[in-house]
Design an enzyme around this catalytic site. Structure first.
Site, mmCIF file in Angstrom:
data_model
loop_
_atom_site.group_PDB
_atom_site.id
_atom_site.type_symbol
_atom_site.label_atom_id
_atom_site.label_comp_id
_atom_site.label_asym_id
_atom_site.label_seq_id
_atom_site.Cartn_x
_atom_site.Cartn_y
_atom_site.Cartn_z
ATOM 1 N N ARG A 1 0.837 -1.199 0.000
ATOM 2 C CA ARG A 1 0.000 0.000 0.000
ATOM 3 C C ARG A 1 0.872 1.250 0.000
ATOM 4 O O ARG A 1 1.663 1.466 0.907
ATOM 5 C CB ARG A 1 -0.952 -0.011 1.196
ATOM 6 N N ARG B 1 1.428 0.163 10.681
ATOM 7 C CA ARG B 1 1.054 0.748 9.384
ATOM 8 C C ARG B 1 2.302 0.883 8.517
ATOM 9 O O ARG B 1 3.082 1.811 8.679
ATOM 10 C CB ARG B 1 0.382 2.116 9.590
ATOM 11 N N GLU C 1 -7.294 -2.154 15.095
ATOM 12 C CA GLU C 1 -7.838 -3.025 14.052
ATOM 13 C C GLU C 1 -6.844 -4.094 13.618
ATOM 14 O O GLU C 1 -5.679 -3.817 13.362
ATOM 15 C CB GLU C 1 -8.234 -2.197 12.829
ATOM 16 N N SER D 1 -10.851 -6.854 9.164
ATOM 17 C CA SER D 1 -12.049 -6.168 8.692
ATOM 18 C C SER D 1 -12.808 -7.141 7.809
ATOM 19 O O SER D 1 -12.255 -7.653 6.831
ATOM 20 C CB SER D 1 -11.670 -4.904 7.908
ATOM 21 N N ARG E 1 0.388 -7.269 12.394
ATOM 22 C CA ARG E 1 -0.322 -6.769 13.582
ATOM 23 C C ARG E 1 -0.544 -7.886 14.593
ATOM 24 O O ARG E 1 -0.544 -7.650 15.803
ATOM 25 C CB ARG E 1 -1.649 -6.130 13.168
#
Length: 429
Positions: free
Chosen positions: A264, A279, A351, A354, A394
């Site tokens: 990303r 991140r 998070e 999802s 994570r």
């Protein structure tokens, strides 16, 4: 992509949904383009009918010796062909703008998606597990970005040397733990009925358009000079496996999973999230995707969430489930649950998964249908769902922080010990 007929017949509902999603929607322009398109098509069809009639009459005129009338009819056909071409070009231009408008318009939220402006309006659904009380144990917990380097598991400085900031270099037991988590997650999901795939880490523009990353989010993607993109999630590949296909109802639901690296370009704003594994530009993830019948897709969403929760429960990591509100759900989603794991370094939940029902939004873009002759004629678009099962980096961060010991070592969760070659504690090398 939204069905143009649905949009035409539900303008107020679409406008309200886009308002709740904080998305722009030009209803007047849509109506103008839609009416223009239908007007041009009507003219085009009328001219085609006239051309067909004129063409049919030419042979009869020739047979009857009416040369002048036949030549006049031929000239009229040439004029009509030019007019049809003009109308066709006009229709193409209008349809291109309409398509672009719909391709950049998000999905309609489910009736059960809470209405809210942003993440602050996401209601909590449930919690599992109790965060560890480090104070009662007599020591201050360290963040994973401190634990990792001390244990030789993570080397942030050399990652920057090799690539850039927001990349991670794992070494020793850090690399082994990453691999252990990937295998554990894949094994667990396949044991629950998911078919595992090994996917390309690159996708073409058509594939990314099918799941909704393109055209709206091109700036978030890493792109090659050959027009390929590094995938941001295996959802892209798993959802498009059946692009352009018609499945049989008795095949559904299809349950797929895959491990892939994810890339990303846009990794968020500056702040605590830029530290450690939370991140980054490149990370590993095991993804789940389902193809479902429309009437069963929301039940399939609940079971997908349960599959993601199962991973966290087996690892013994405290978490909570929240329902994303209209202002926070993703572009393609109609309803989304987020799983947030407890991270002591944040003293909060973060998070880690999802899970979304995209209804027929992606299926319409990727042209994925199913047939069910016992219940309806022809074919219909099916529903697609996706969910993280889980984000590996994570998960590693959560294990390091929640399983740390007073001496700075990390206890390996019981279910991972076999995947770590029997290692029960990660200590300094």
């Amino acid at each position: 992509m939204l069905d143009i007929r649905f949009v035409r017949e539900n303008q107020e509902a679409v406008a309200e949904a886009m308002k709740n999603r904080n998305a722009s929607w030009d209803a007047a322009r849509f109506t103008e383009l839609d009416e223009k398109r239908r007007e041009v098509i009507a003219k085009e069809e009328s001219m085609q009918a006239e051309r067909n009639a004129a063409s049919k009459s030419i042979g009869k005129m020739m047979a009857e010796g009416k040369q002048d009338e036949a030549e006049a009819a031929k000239e009229r056909v040439r004029v009509i062909n030019d007019e049809i071409a003009t109308y066709g070009a006009e229709r193409d231009a209008v349809e291109a703008e309409l398509t672009q408008m719909l391709l950049t318009t998000p999905n309609m939220p489910s009736d059960t998606t809470p209405v809210g402006a942003d993440e602050n309006d996401n209601p909590e659904i449930r919690r599992w597990g109790t965060p560890r009380d480090f104070a009662a144990e007599g020591f201050e917990p360290q963040a994973h970005w401190d634990l990792g380097p001390a244990l030789g598991m993570i080397d942030f400085e050399r990652a920057v040397k090799l690539a850039a900031s927001r990349f991670v270099l794992l070494g020793g037991q850090g690399a082994r733990l990453e691999r252990a988590l990937i295998n554990f997650m894949a094994d667990t999901h396949t044991s629950r009925g998911y078919k595992e795939w090994w996917c390309p880490a690159m996708a073409n523009a058509e594939t990314l358009t099918g799941t909704g990353q393109l055209p709206k989010f091109e700036d978030d993607l890493f792109k090659t000079r050959e027009g390929l993109y590094l995938i941001p999630t295996a959802e892209v590949q798993l959802t498009n496996i059946h692009a352009g296909e018609v499945l049989d109802a008795d095949q559904l639901p299809l349950k797929y999973c895959a491990f892939t690296p994810c890339f990303r370009e846009e990794a968020g704003s500056a702040g605590r999230d830029t530290r450690g594994l939370i991140r980054v530009h490149q990370f590993d993830k095991v993804e789940m995707v389902k193809y479902a019948k429309p009437e069963e897709s929301y039940d399939d969403l609940e079971s997908m969430v349960a599959d993601a929760e199962n991973i966290l429960q087996l690892l013994g990591l405290p978490y909570r489930v929240i329902s994303l509100c209209t202002g926070d759900i993703g572009f393609s989603a109609a309803k989304t649950y987020d799983l947030e794991v407890w991270l002591p370094s944040y003293n909060n939940y973060k998070e880690i998964s999802s899970c979304s029902n995209c209804t027929d939004f992606q299926a319409r873009r990727a042209n994925i249908k199913y047939r069910d002759p016992e219940n309806f004629k022809g074919t219909r678009y099916l529903h697609t769902l996706n969910g993280s099962g889980l984000a590996v980096g994570r998960t590693m961060a959560a294990i390091m922080e929640n399983y740390q010991q007073p001496d700075g070592s990390i206890k390996v969760p019981e279910v991972l010990v076999p995947y770590m070659g029997g290692l029960e504690v990660i200590s300094a090398e």
